[in-house]
Write an enzyme that holds these catalytic residues in place. Structure first.
Site, mmCIF file in Angstrom:
data_model
loop_
_atom_site.group_PDB
_atom_site.id
_atom_site.type_symbol
_atom_site.label_atom_id
_atom_site.label_comp_id
_atom_site.label_asym_id
_atom_site.label_seq_id
_atom_site.Cartn_x
_atom_site.Cartn_y
_atom_site.Cartn_z
ATOM 1 N N HIS A 1 -4.529 -7.052 8.901
ATOM 2 C CA HIS A 1 -3.911 -7.357 10.189
ATOM 3 C C HIS A 1 -3.119 -6.140 10.640
ATOM 4 C CE1 HIS A 1 -4.828 -11.668 10.508
ATOM 5 N NE2 HIS A 1 -4.865 -11.599 9.183
ATOM 6 N N THR B 1 -6.224 -0.226 -4.943
ATOM 7 C CA THR B 1 -5.919 0.328 -3.621
ATOM 8 C C THR B 1 -6.694 1.605 -3.338
ATOM 9 O OG1 THR B 1 -4.050 1.592 -4.490
ATOM 10 C CG2 THR B 1 -3.580 -0.631 -3.679
ATOM 11 N N LYS B 2 -7.289 2.203 -4.391
ATOM 12 C CA LYS B 2 -8.013 3.467 -4.253
ATOM 13 C C LYS B 2 -9.363 3.364 -4.946
ATOM 14 C CE LYS B 2 -3.839 6.246 -4.090
ATOM 15 N NZ LYS B 2 -2.996 7.215 -4.756
ATOM 16 N N LYS C 1 -8.911 4.445 -18.924
ATOM 17 C CA LYS C 1 -9.759 5.332 -19.720
ATOM 18 C C LYS C 1 -11.180 5.280 -19.182
ATOM 19 C CE LYS C 1 -10.954 2.031 -23.373
ATOM 20 N NZ LYS C 1 -11.028 1.809 -24.835
#
Length: 197
Positions: A125, A177-178, A195
């Site tokens: 949003h 998030t990445k 790892k």
């Protein structure tokens, strides 16, 4: 280009017609297809040979976006699949576990296992304009891609714009998030590489 894709492209180029059809197709209050559209879902959803969608799954899949479920894939009970703002494509031999939420545009590869309670969302949003309420500012999307041979642990969250590479593990409870490189285990909030595999 297929006939269905030509129709989709035609709707994209005519916003007035698209708004009208959206009103007819989508219940604006409930943010899901109207009951009579849901009755027609088997005609416009692609479900591969040997695939299964449990009866309790909420399929918010209007016909103007693509829903594709590959062969021998399963969407387990109490999931919510929503392609109202972007296509949802799920590959072959993939299992979407109990109580997952998937909001397109999302592409999930082959031989992927999503445990329970996972959210995969490509939707955000908008909220930057302080002079307007958040619900007045609309939404934005950024596609999520999950590669082949991935296992995502329970209660993980995969956020917009993330690409998870092939042969990866996302730990339970992680917030991704990445992008995640191939052959990697990630975990934590926000998720970081633990790892290689």
């Amino acid at each position: 280009m297929s006939d269905k894709e030509q129709i989709r492209q035609g709707l994209k180029s005519n916003p007035k017609l698209k708004r009208f059809l959206d009103y007819i197709i989508m219940n604006q209050r409930d943010a899901r297809p109207r009951w009579y559209i849901r009755l027609l879902a088997p005609l416009y959803q692609h479900r591969g040979r040997g695939s299964k969608i449990y009866w309790s799954v909420r399929m918010d899949t209007p016909p103007y976006r693509r829903f594709f479920l590959g062969k021998h894939s399963v969407i387990e009970s109490y999931c919510c699949i929503n392609n109202a703002v972007g296509d949802v494509v799920i590959g072959d031999y993939t299992r979407i576990g109990i109580h997952n939420t998937i909001i397109g545009p999302v592409c999930i590869g082959n031989h992927v296992n999503l445990a329970q309670g996972i959210t995969v969302t490509a939707l955000n949003h908008n909220f930057e304009d302080k002079t307007k309420r958040i619900d007045e500012q609309g939404i934005s999307t950024n596609p999520v891609v999950i590669g082949d041979d991935v296992w995502i642990g329970a209660n993980a969250v995969i956020l917009p714009g993330v690409t998870i590479g092939k042969h990866c593990v996302v730990a339970a409870g992680a917030v991704v998030t990445k992008d995640v490189p191939d052959n990697t285990i990630v975990g934590g909030v926000p998720a970081k590489v633990i790892k290689g595999i």
